[in-house]
Write a protein that holds these residues in place. Structure first.
Motif, PDB file in Angstrom:
ATOM      1  N   THR A 108       7.852  30.371 -35.678  1.00 27.05           N
ATOM      2  CA  THR A 108       8.044  29.171 -34.873  1.00 27.05           C
ATOM      3  C   THR A 108       8.980  28.197 -35.582  1.00 27.05           C
ATOM      4  O   THR A 108       9.831  27.567 -34.950  1.00 27.05           O
ATOM      5  N   ASP A 109       8.822  28.093 -36.884  1.00 30.40           N
ATOM      6  CA  ASP A 109       9.718  27.208 -37.626  1.00 30.40           C
ATOM      7  C   ASP A 109      11.157  27.701 -37.536  1.00 30.40           C
ATOM      8  O   ASP A 109      12.095  26.907 -37.449  1.00 30.40           O
ATOM      9  N   VAL A 110      11.315  28.985 -37.573  1.00 29.81           N
ATOM     10  CA  VAL A 110      12.663  29.526 -37.433  1.00 29.81           C
ATOM     11  C   VAL A 110      13.224  29.173 -36.067  1.00 29.81           C
ATOM     12  O   VAL A 110      14.376  28.788 -35.927  1.00 29.81           O
ATOM     13  N   MET A 111      12.406  29.261 -35.079  1.00 32.58           N
ATOM     14  CA  MET A 111      12.830  28.938 -33.731  1.00 32.58           C
ATOM     15  C   MET A 111      13.238  27.489 -33.588  1.00 32.58           C
ATOM     16  O   MET A 111      14.113  27.139 -32.809  1.00 32.58           O
ATOM     17  N   CYS A 112      12.577  26.616 -34.347  1.00 36.82           N
ATOM     18  CA  CYS A 112      12.868  25.192 -34.231  1.00 36.82           C
ATOM     19  C   CYS A 112      14.241  24.847 -34.774  1.00 36.82           C
ATOM     20  O   CYS A 112      14.765  23.769 -34.489  1.00 36.82           O
ATOM     21  N   ASN A 113      14.797  25.690 -35.522  1.00 40.38           N
ATOM     22  CA  ASN A 113      16.108  25.415 -36.086  1.00 40.38           C
ATOM     23  C   ASN A 113      17.150  25.513 -34.979  1.00 40.38           C
ATOM     24  O   ASN A 113      17.306  26.571 -34.381  1.00 40.38           O
ATOM     25  N   PRO A 114      17.848  24.435 -34.714  1.00 43.12           N
ATOM     26  CA  PRO A 114      18.787  24.485 -33.591  1.00 43.12           C
ATOM     27  C   PRO A 114      19.948  25.444 -33.825  1.00 43.12           C
ATOM     28  O   PRO A 114      20.626  25.834 -32.886  1.00 43.12           O
ATOM     29  N   GLN A 123      17.468  35.035 -40.443  1.00 39.43           N
ATOM     30  CA  GLN A 123      18.002  34.953 -41.798  1.00 39.43           C
ATOM     31  C   GLN A 123      17.459  33.740 -42.532  1.00 39.43           C
ATOM     32  O   GLN A 123      18.018  33.308 -43.525  1.00 39.43           O
ATOM     33  N   SER A 124      16.412  33.218 -42.026  1.00 39.36           N
ATOM     34  CA  SER A 124      15.857  32.025 -42.647  1.00 39.36           C
ATOM     35  C   SER A 124      15.251  32.351 -44.002  1.00 39.36           C
ATOM     36  O   SER A 124      14.464  33.289 -44.144  1.00 39.36           O
ATOM     37  N   ARG A 125      15.648  31.559 -44.979  1.00 39.86           N
ATOM     38  CA  ARG A 125      15.112  31.833 -46.310  1.00 39.86           C
ATOM     39  C   ARG A 125      13.635  31.491 -46.391  1.00 39.86           C
ATOM     40  O   ARG A 125      12.880  32.138 -47.120  1.00 39.86           O
TER      41      ARG A 125
ATOM     42  N   SER B 174      31.249  19.792 -38.821  1.00 37.03           N
ATOM     43  CA  SER B 174      31.577  19.838 -40.239  1.00 37.03           C
ATOM     44  C   SER B 174      32.288  21.121 -40.618  1.00 37.03           C
ATOM     45  O   SER B 174      32.711  21.290 -41.746  1.00 37.03           O
ATOM     46  N   LYS B 175      32.376  22.034 -39.674  1.00 41.17           N
ATOM     47  CA  LYS B 175      33.091  23.277 -39.900  1.00 41.17           C
ATOM     48  C   LYS B 175      32.435  24.193 -40.922  1.00 41.17           C
ATOM     49  O   LYS B 175      33.087  25.070 -41.473  1.00 41.17           O
ATOM     50  N   LEU B 176      31.228  23.964 -41.157  1.00 40.00           N
ATOM     51  CA  LEU B 176      30.533  24.914 -42.024  1.00 40.00           C
ATOM     52  C   LEU B 176      30.071  26.087 -41.170  1.00 40.00           C
ATOM     53  O   LEU B 176      29.934  25.973 -39.959  1.00 40.00           O
ATOM     54  N   SER B 177      29.768  27.178 -41.834  1.00 44.12           N
ATOM     55  CA  SER B 177      29.357  28.347 -41.066  1.00 44.12           C
ATOM     56  C   SER B 177      27.958  28.126 -40.513  1.00 44.12           C
ATOM     57  O   SER B 177      27.169  27.352 -41.068  1.00 44.12           O
ATOM     58  N   ILE B 178      27.688  28.826 -39.463  1.00 44.54           N
ATOM     59  CA  ILE B 178      26.387  28.648 -38.831  1.00 44.54           C
ATOM     60  C   ILE B 178      25.241  29.018 -39.760  1.00 44.54           C
ATOM     61  O   ILE B 178      24.241  28.294 -39.829  1.00 44.54           O
ATOM     62  N   ILE B 184      20.881  24.655 -44.129  1.00 45.34           N
ATOM     63  CA  ILE B 184      20.787  23.229 -44.424  1.00 45.34           C
ATOM     64  C   ILE B 184      19.726  22.581 -43.545  1.00 45.34           C
ATOM     65  O   ILE B 184      18.942  21.742 -43.989  1.00 45.34           O
ATOM     66  N   TRP B 185      19.715  22.997 -42.314  1.00 45.33           N
ATOM     67  CA  TRP B 185      18.689  22.450 -41.433  1.00 45.33           C
ATOM     68  C   TRP B 185      17.313  22.820 -41.931  1.00 45.33           C
ATOM     69  O   TRP B 185      16.384  22.007 -41.920  1.00 45.33           O
TER      70      TRP B 185
END
Lengths: 139, 494
Positions: A108-114, A123-125, B174-178, B184-185
């Motif tokens: 779910t946290d991965v999903m929240c990432n826009p 690919q979420s760490r 910002s032109k950073l890669s997705i 970062i998010w």
């Protein structure tokens, strides 16, 4: 505790698969793939009831001599499959459930990432770290 | 901290920078002043010559950095040495305060000119501070102000969130890669709710800036970027301050302790509540910078309001900085804040902000309508103007030009504001005339406007905008209610 954890999308393609490197990973991939049939079977079996009544945790999908495979389905038909070493008898159902719950929360946290597009590989760490923590214990 | 030094140095540096070209929006001016304080990591990168960051980021005075070469290598964590030149812009300005830093830093900033404002600023941020101790993950005052301004451009309410999609669009620029942006998010959205609060946004922005400057992304969110830390470190940003800057001076001290206690969510709110303290302080600084430098960047306008908040809250220093700068500038700064898109209308009212940006902007909008002036300013004041101001500020600073125009007449406080704005507007060619007027009149008039708003009426007539400004000034007394009240009289006066 788990030797392999996989996240399968609704269309039955993998979003994320990770196995402990000790074993032949291909074998695990194959086991996960075959377990999808079992998952679909269980879903359709429960499908008669309303979807919201269907429990997310599917339980043991099928046991092999070495491993046990557990399944979990989210309401959006994303499946989590976990392969556990059979020799690890200390693992109880509750533990498996809690592991799936953690997986679901991380997902779910991965999903929240826009920046995450549903359907992409995960690919979420943070998700990776969480899965590794679940797997390392087994080893 | 920087206040005293900043003022002086700023001018010096600004002059230098100015020559080269200050691409970086507000950064050069504001950053310098603020930077000093934090002298966060970024600075370091920029000017090797300067002794940056050695001092702990939190205290501005310390900012005098230790020999740059030292910290420089260290900060960079030995790995990425950011290219100092482009980002230095910020740093150099800040540095000036410290020993020898001023000159070199300034130059690099100018390079930035080519970069997109928003992101170019980021770079600067990065360079500026790299706190020796703290690595590049510490946010300096200037950077913070910048971030806050950007936040406001996306979401007027500082205590609210930025939705994921909005943030995504913004950060994608910002032109950073997705994948990097995604990471970062992941780092910055601490509560994983798919939205960014102000501290989270600042952290994300800072990470983006760091990444663009060449720093590898950290494995985990650095402690200086944690929301709680950011909340405490930067008590209410400028949101509120813009209006209060002149009056709030005393507040900042009080505010700070409050901020520390809050969690990020609450702190955001606090920030909003804090309007008074921060504003004044920062406002002054900004003003000084603006007036002197005449930032071309349109962003400055938006930034000014933001910066004052942050800086104000943190320290009284900004006041002193403006102190160092010409008195006029100080006045201008005060005025400046209000003119620039004031953060939240409601909040500002509470404090005796001299300028109700809301009013300022409002009139501009209704002014266009022509004839609506009197009524509109009285009513809505806050929410609309801020919104409008944001738009205007961000998109085209149209409001700014107007404000300066209005102000000149008043000569009092408003003028100052205008002048300041004008300076900012200088970026935008439109304001040329305003600044001159404002500057002159501002120092003298400052006091006058507060006491007698009604005197202005004459001016207002020809300029609908003036009403807004006028309203703002009178509001200083009470803040919210007062401002509204003042607004009303203006229309009548006219």
């Amino acid at each position: 505790m788990a030797v392999c954890i996989a996240v399968i999308a609704k269309e039955n393609y993998p979003l994320y698969i990770r196995s402990t490197p000790t074993e032949n990973e291909l074998k695990f991939h194959y086991m996960v793939h075959t377990s999808l049939d079992v998952v679909d079977e269980k879903i359709s079996a429960m499908g008669k009831a309303l979807v919201d009544q269907r429990e997310l945790y599917l339980g043991l999908l099928y046991p092999t001599e070495d491993y046990k495979v557990y399944g979990y389905v989210t309401n959006s038909k994303v499946k989590f499959v976990m392969v556990v070493d059979s020799s690890n008898t200390a693992l109880r159902d509750n533990e498996i459930r809690s592991m799936f719950r953690k997986l679901h929360n991380s997902y779910t946290d991965v999903m929240c990432n826009p920046f995450y597009n549903p359907g992409d590989r995960i690919q979420s760490r943070a998700f990776d770290n969480m899965v590794m923590s679940m797997m390392i214990q087994v080893c | 901290m920087m206040s005293k030094n900043d003022g002086e140095i700023r001018f010096g540096n600004l002059a230098e920078l100015h020559g080269t070209k200050v691409q970086i929006p507000y950064l050069t001016t504001e950053k310098n002043s603020f930077k000093r304080m934090d002298d966060e990591d970024k600075q370091e990168t920029q000017s090797p010559t300067m002794s940056p960051l050695a001092s702990p980021p939190s205290s501005p005075p310390h900012y005098q950095r230790v020999p740059l070469s030292h910290g420089y290598s260290k900060l960079r964590s030995g790995t990425e040495q950011m290219h100092p030149a482009p980002y230095e812009a910020r740093q150099p300005l800040v540095q000036p305060e410290g020993p020898s830093s001023g000159g070199p830093g300034a130059k690099p900033l100018r390079h930035q000119a080519s970069l997109i404002r928003s992101f170019s600023v980021e770079r600067e941020l990065q360079d500026n501070n790299s706190n020796y101790l703290d690595e590049p993950w510490r946010i300096t005052e200037e950077q913070r102000e910048y971030y806050v301004n950007q936040f406001r451009s996306l979401q007027p309410d500082p205590s609210s969130f930025i939705s994921g999609s909005v943030a995504k669009n913004f950060f994608t620029k910002s032109k950073l890669s997705i994948p990097e942006l995604s990471y970062i998010w992941e780092l910055s959205d601490a509560d994983c709710d798919g939205a960014l609060t102000l501290p989270e946004f600042c952290a994300a922005f800072h990470l983006i800036v760091a990444r663009k400057n060449g720093y590898p992304l950290p494995e985990g969110l650095p402690p200086t970027l944690q929301p709680e830390y950011l909340q405490a470190a930067f008590p209410k940003p400028k949101w509120e301050c813009a209006l209060f800057d002149s009056y709030s001076g005393s507040m900042p001290a009080n505010q700070q302790p409050r901020d520390l206690n809050r969690m990020e969510k609450t702190s955001v709110k606090d920030m909003a509540d804090f309007p008074v303290p921060t504003q004044d302080v920062t406002g002054d600084d900004k003003q000084a910078l603006k007036s002197t430098v005449n930032e071309v960047l349109p962003k400055d306008v938006s930034e000014d309001p933001a910066t004052p908040k942050d800086s104000n809250s943190l320290k009284a220093r900004p006041r002193s900085r403006s102190y160092s700068s010409t008195s006029i500038e100080e006045a201008m700064k005060r005025g400046e804040d209000p003119p620039t898109p004031p953060p939240r209308p409601q909040k500002t009212h509470s404090r005796a902000s001299s300028l109700d940006l809301n009013k300022v902007f409002q009139p501009s909008v209704p002014a266009t309508k022509s004839g609506l002036l009197p009524p509109p300013p009285a009513l809505p004041p806050r929410p609309c103007p801020s919104q409008i101001s944001y738009h205007s500020v961000n998109s085209e600073l149209s409001t700014q030009p107007k404000l300066p125009a209005q102000l000149p007449n008043y000569g009092d406080f408003r003028l100052q504001e205008q002048s300041e704005q004008a300076s900012e507007a200088a970026l935008l060619p439109q304001l040329n005339r305003a600044p001159s007027q404002a500057a002159e009149s501002s120092p003298a008039k400052k006091d006058i406007p507060y006491s007698q708003p009604p005197s202005k009426p004459i001016r207002r007539k020809f300029r609908p905008e003036n009403q807004a400004t006028e309203n703002q000034e009178p509001s200083t007394t009470v803040g919210g209610p007062a401002s509204v009240a003042t607004v009303k009289p203006h229309p009548t006066v006219q």
